[in-house]
Design an enzyme around this catalytic site. Structure first.
Site, PDB file in Angstrom:
ATOM      1  N   GLU A  82       0.360   7.886  -3.910  1.00  0.00           N
ATOM      2  CA  GLU A  82       1.229   7.580  -2.773  1.00  0.00           C
ATOM      3  C   GLU A  82       2.422   8.527  -2.720  1.00  0.00           C
ATOM      4  O   GLU A  82       2.846   8.940  -1.638  1.00  0.00           O
ATOM      5  CB  GLU A  82       1.686   6.120  -2.845  1.00  0.00           C
ATOM      6  CG  GLU A  82       0.594   5.126  -2.519  1.00  0.00           C
ATOM      7  CD  GLU A  82       0.031   5.328  -1.122  1.00  0.00           C
ATOM      8  OE1 GLU A  82       0.817   5.370  -0.156  1.00  0.00           O
ATOM      9  OE2 GLU A  82      -1.204   5.466  -0.995  1.00  0.00           O
ATOM     10  N   HIS A 119       0.849  -1.190   0.000  1.00  0.00           N
ATOM     11  CA  HIS A 119       0.000   0.000   0.000  1.00  0.00           C
ATOM     12  C   HIS A 119       0.882   1.238   0.000  1.00  0.00           C
ATOM     13  O   HIS A 119       0.744   2.089  -0.862  1.00  0.00           O
ATOM     14  CB  HIS A 119      -0.947   0.004   1.205  1.00  0.00           C
ATOM     15  CG  HIS A 119      -1.995   1.073   1.117  1.00  0.00           C
ATOM     16  ND1 HIS A 119      -3.122   1.082   1.910  1.00  0.00           N
ATOM     17  CD2 HIS A 119      -2.094   2.181   0.338  1.00  0.00           C
ATOM     18  CE1 HIS A 119      -3.866   2.143   1.612  1.00  0.00           C
ATOM     19  NE2 HIS A 119      -3.251   2.827   0.663  1.00  0.00           N
ATOM     20  N   HIS A 144       2.195  11.107   0.384  1.00  0.00           N
ATOM     21  CA  HIS A 144       3.108  10.706   1.452  1.00  0.00           C
ATOM     22  C   HIS A 144       4.579  10.951   1.119  1.00  0.00           C
ATOM     23  O   HIS A 144       5.338  11.439   1.959  1.00  0.00           O
ATOM     24  CB  HIS A 144       2.899   9.228   1.783  1.00  0.00           C
ATOM     25  CG  HIS A 144       1.494   8.889   2.151  1.00  0.00           C
ATOM     26  ND1 HIS A 144       0.922   9.284   3.338  1.00  0.00           N
ATOM     27  CD2 HIS A 144       0.530   8.200   1.467  1.00  0.00           C
ATOM     28  CE1 HIS A 144      -0.336   8.844   3.388  1.00  0.00           C
ATOM     29  NE2 HIS A 144      -0.606   8.198   2.269  1.00  0.00           N
TER      30      HIS A 144
END
Length: 247
Positions: free
Chosen positions: A119, A61, A123
């Protein structure tokens, strides 16, 4: 579990304190000391209905830089919300990383590229040690994103969740159920004593695992020092289903 170390070069070294372990002395150089997101979480998912998802492995993930108190920030630099991650990796010599991602970093609707872009933007841009100013001045555009994806893959490879469960006789089944304590004990044994957080959909279907680290040095080539979770699992104490993949 051995500390993870990348083969890249940041010029930082790993002799300084680990992230989140230097609270009384603010870091002078956040290019070599991850701050404020020094509680790093590597999350894997067990998707049962994603086409092409490997039957004998969990999938990626992300690798998220939470703050040391468990809070987090997101979307830290929209100017670096790179598109075409696959092209970026290929152009900077990371084709093997891309090939691995195409097998083990899958979106549930098939739009892997969109997932990777999310992602990184959400992040990856929040890592202080991946700030553009921390890279050599002649680095190509997006080099820090390439380093991020390479590191995510390398960290993931040190965490064979499926194998650690299987070693304890815990395998996907339509009929067998498991207790939370047995699942965590198996993962603690495999990882050398570190406790992850397990997530379940509808409380009884195993769906995610999160492993935690502090970091010595840079995300590019630092030591990822494993620690036990700070969070409770969201699964029931017993009757947990670990279903086979159908995709």
């Amino acid at each position: 579990m051995n500390f993870f170390q990348s083969s890249g070069s940041s010029g930082c070294g790993t002799s300084g304190p680990a992230s989140c372990q230097n609270a009384n002395t603010p870091a002078a150089d956040t290019c070599c000391y991850e701050s404020p997101g020094g509680l790093i979480m590597q999350t894997q998912v067990w998707d049962t209905d994603v086409a092409g998802s490997p039957e004998d492995s969990w999938t990626i993930h992300g690798l998220w830089p939470d703050n040391c108190d468990g809070t987090y920030i997101e979307d830290c630099d929209p100017s670096r919300d790179y598109k075409n991650i696959a092209g970026l990796l290929e152009s900077q010599g990371a084709s093997s990383t891309l090939e691995f991602m195409q097998q083990y970093w899958l979106n549930d609707d098939g739009s892997n590229e969109k997932f990777w872009e999310h992602e990184w933007a959400t992040h990856g841009t929040c890592y202080s040690t991946l700030n553009v100013d921390c890279l050599p001045s002649d680095s190509p555009t997006g080099a820090e994103a390439v380093a991020f994806f390479e590191t995510v893959v390398r960290v993931f490879k040190t965490l064979p969740t499926y194998d650690w469960l299987a070693q304890a006789g815990i395998t996907p089944s339509y009929s067998q159920t498991y207790s939370l304590s047995d699942l965590l004990s198996a993962l603690e044994a495999g990882s050398g004593g570190y406790t992850p957080t397990l997530g379940c959909s509808r409380s009884d279907k195993l769906s995610s695992v999160s492993w935690y680290f502090n970091l010595k040095g840079s995300v590019i080539d630092g030591d990822f020092v494993p620690i036990s979770t700070l969070h409770d699992s969201t699964c029931l104490s017993s009757g947990i289903q670990y279903l086979p993949k159908e995709g």
